[in-house]
Motif scaffolding. Structure first.
Motif, PDB file in Angstrom:
ATOM      1  N   UNK A   1       0.809  -1.220   0.000  1.00 23.14           N
ATOM      2  CA  UNK A   1       0.000   0.000   0.000  1.00 23.14           C
ATOM      3  C   UNK A   1       0.847   1.278   0.000  1.00 23.14           C
ATOM      4  N   UNK A   2       1.930   1.372   0.764  1.00 21.30           N
ATOM      5  CA  UNK A   2       2.755   2.585   0.658  1.00 21.30           C
ATOM      6  C   UNK A   2       3.333   2.776  -0.748  1.00 21.30           C
ATOM      7  N   UNK A   3       3.783   1.683  -1.376  1.00 21.80           N
ATOM      8  CA  UNK A   3       4.317   1.780  -2.733  1.00 21.80           C
ATOM      9  C   UNK A   3       3.221   2.201  -3.712  1.00 21.80           C
ATOM     10  N   UNK A   4       2.027   1.686  -3.514  1.00 22.78           N
ATOM     11  CA  UNK A   4       0.904   2.077  -4.368  1.00 22.78           C
ATOM     12  C   UNK A   4       0.592   3.553  -4.202  1.00 22.78           C
ATOM     13  N   UNK A   5       0.556   4.027  -2.960  1.00 25.28           N
ATOM     14  CA  UNK A   5       0.268   5.447  -2.710  1.00 25.28           C
ATOM     15  C   UNK A   5       1.293   6.333  -3.406  1.00 25.28           C
ATOM     16  N   UNK A   6       2.555   5.947  -3.363  1.00 22.88           N
ATOM     17  CA  UNK A   6       3.619   6.734  -4.003  1.00 22.88           C
ATOM     18  C   UNK A   6       3.410   6.775  -5.520  1.00 22.88           C
ATOM     19  N   UNK A   7       3.081   5.624  -6.117  1.00 21.03           N
ATOM     20  CA  UNK A   7       2.903   5.560  -7.567  1.00 21.03           C
ATOM     21  C   UNK A   7       1.708   6.385  -8.031  1.00 21.03           C
ATOM     22  N   UNK A   8       0.638   6.371  -7.257  1.00 19.24           N
ATOM     23  CA  UNK A   8      -0.557   7.129  -7.642  1.00 19.24           C
ATOM     24  C   UNK A   8      -0.296   8.632  -7.569  1.00 19.24           C
ATOM     25  N   UNK A   9       0.414   9.064  -6.539  1.00 19.03           N
ATOM     26  CA  UNK A   9       0.696  10.493  -6.391  1.00 19.03           C
ATOM     27  C   UNK A   9       1.671  10.983  -7.466  1.00 19.03           C
ATOM     28  N   UNK A  10       2.513  10.084  -7.958  1.00 20.12           N
ATOM     29  CA  UNK A  10       3.533  10.465  -8.923  1.00 20.12           C
ATOM     30  C   UNK A  10       3.028  10.430 -10.366  1.00 20.12           C
TER      31      UNK A  10
END
Length: 456
Positions: A336-345
């Motif tokens: 989930x943290x990696x997903x959050x980073x990818x979505x924001x980027x």
């Protein structure tokens, strides 16, 4: 008088004749033939007999053959040393009533009493309980189906008329060799003192049996106990189920490749795939999210999919339901943290309102901030239900048993998380995020493994 006779006739049909037919022809509630690839089973009724049973045991020992003895309780009571020897030499002992009487001519309670008496005699002599029962002449009554649940009724797939002395050893040999095939359950008799039998008939049987054992050795076939034959049946069934399951798994994994290609799924961690996602418009009735915003028909959502191969690997290597749940939750913690980073980027996802998936009912997703909603009734809900139950039977440690335990709970649900919540709780590392995700094993409910069913 004629009416009474007619009623007695009808009662005998339903009490005795019909149960005998459905047992012998259809094998209902009874074992009568194995599925072994090489072994067969020798079974002996009516003993133990002080004259012939010792000769039979010597013969079986010479050829390293194991057999099953269905003993008459009164004979066992009179010959305890013989019964003990049968047990000590590795043969299986079953019940053949206390007296050699047909179940057709006894009341149900009398049958149960005969079985119970014989079982206690066997236990008192051998120290071991038996759960195998062969009714005399293979005849059962209607109540035997429902009152003998603790016993496995064992019949046979071939018999040879060895209770008649005039049949002779040569004829017996011919008949037995014709039936010397894997899975065969042979009925023989080591006692000639029961009604309808010739006292010296077992002598002919022993001559024929030695010839058959010689031929079995030449064919590299082995006589095994009935309990081993039943287990062999179970193994064959499991093997067939395993082959079918492998076919399903391969088709399932192939479908994932096709699905990923068609819908161009993105992968959160390509080096160790676990979570895939794609952007799509929401289709359905309006849903109010936990943050107060409304997910409307056409709103952008991020649809989540677990990696099927990873799911299968986790499921096959899980020792229990809780172990599976722990692995799934720990994996989600990392993703989930990696997903959050990818979505924001990625600007493509900035207008997405929520993360969306479909799961079997469980409390696991709530640990991460997902809310669980009912799927609207319709074709999608029904088809998803079927698919996820197939998936559950494949990846779950308890397999189909889990589906039988609580089928009313295993229905597909929507799991939804506002993207704002994902960004707030997972986009930055630190104590705030850690405190929300600190999950110890005792906090994980038994139902949590259904988290694994968030998938397409």
């Amino acid at each position: 008088m004629q009416t009474l006779l007619l009623w007695l006739f009808y009662i005998s049909i339903f009490y005795a004749f019909i149960p005998g037919i459905i047992t012998r022809i259809f094998g209902f509630r009874a074992f009568q033939k194995g599925k072994s690839e090489r072994d067969y089973s020798l079974t002996f009724d009516d003993g133990p007999d002080p004259r012939y049973t010792p000769q039979l045991l010597d013969l079986l020992k010479r050829y390293n053959a194991k057999a099953t003895f269905f003993v008459v309780g009164s004979h066992a009571e009179q010959n305890p040393d013989l019964l003990k020897r049968i047990h000590e030499e590795g043969h299986l002992i079953g019940i053949h009533n206390y007296k050699h009487k047909s179940n057709w001519v006894m009341q149900p309670r009398t049958v149960r009493k005969q079985i119970r008496m014989t079982a206690e005699i066997i236990f008192s002599i051998t120290g071991e309980r038996t759960t195998y029962y062969r009714p005399p002449w293979g005849i059962v009554n209607m109540f035997d189906f429902y009152k003998l649940d603790q016993y496995k009724i064992v019949l046979w797939s071939s018999m040879f008329g060895d209770w008649r002395e005039k049949t002779g050893a040569d004829k017996l040999t011919e008949r037995m060799l014709n039936k010397l095939v894997p899975g065969e359950v042979m009925l023989l008799h080591d006692c000639g003192s029961t009604m309808g039998a010739d006292p010296d008939a077992p002598k002919q049987m022993l001559i024929a049996l030695e010839r058959v054992l010689q031929e079995a050795n030449r064919r590299q076939m082995q006589s095994i106990r009935i309990d081993e034959m039943i287990q062999s049946n179970d193994n064959v069934i499991e093997k067939k189920q395993s082959i079918a399951k492998n076919v399903v798994v391969k088709a399932w994994l192939l479908w994932e490749v096709v699905f990923h290609f068609i819908f161009r799924l993105k992968t959160v961690t390509p080096v160790d795939p676990f979570l895939h996602y794609r952007l799509r418009p929401y289709k359905g009735k309006p849903v109010t999210l936990d943050n107060g915003s409304i997910l409307e028909n056409g709103s952008s959502i991020i649809e989540l999919h677990f990696d099927n191969q990873k799911l299968f690997h986790i499921g096959m290597n899980s020792r229990s339901e809780v172990h599976l749940a722990i692995q799934m939750i720990r994996s989600m913690e990392k993703e989930l943290p990696a997903l959050a980073y990818q979505l924001m980027d990625n600007p493509e996802f900035r207008n997405a309102k929520a993360l969306y998936g479909v799961s079997m009912i469980n409390r696991g997703p709530e640990k991460f901030g997902f809310s669980i909603r009912d799927l609207p009734n319709g074709w999608f809900a029904k088809s998803t239900n079927v698919y996820l139950k197939i998936l559950m039977s494949i990846i779950h440690p308890a397999g189909k048993g889990r589906l039988k335990e609580s089928p009313s709970k295993l229905v597909p649900k929507m799991i939804i998380m506002p993207v704002d919540y994902l960004n707030e709780h997972f986009s930055v590392s630190g104590s705030h995020r850690k405190s929300n995700l600190e999950i110890v094993p005792q906090d994980i409910p038994v139902e949590s493994p259904e988290l694994a069913n968030v998938t397409h």
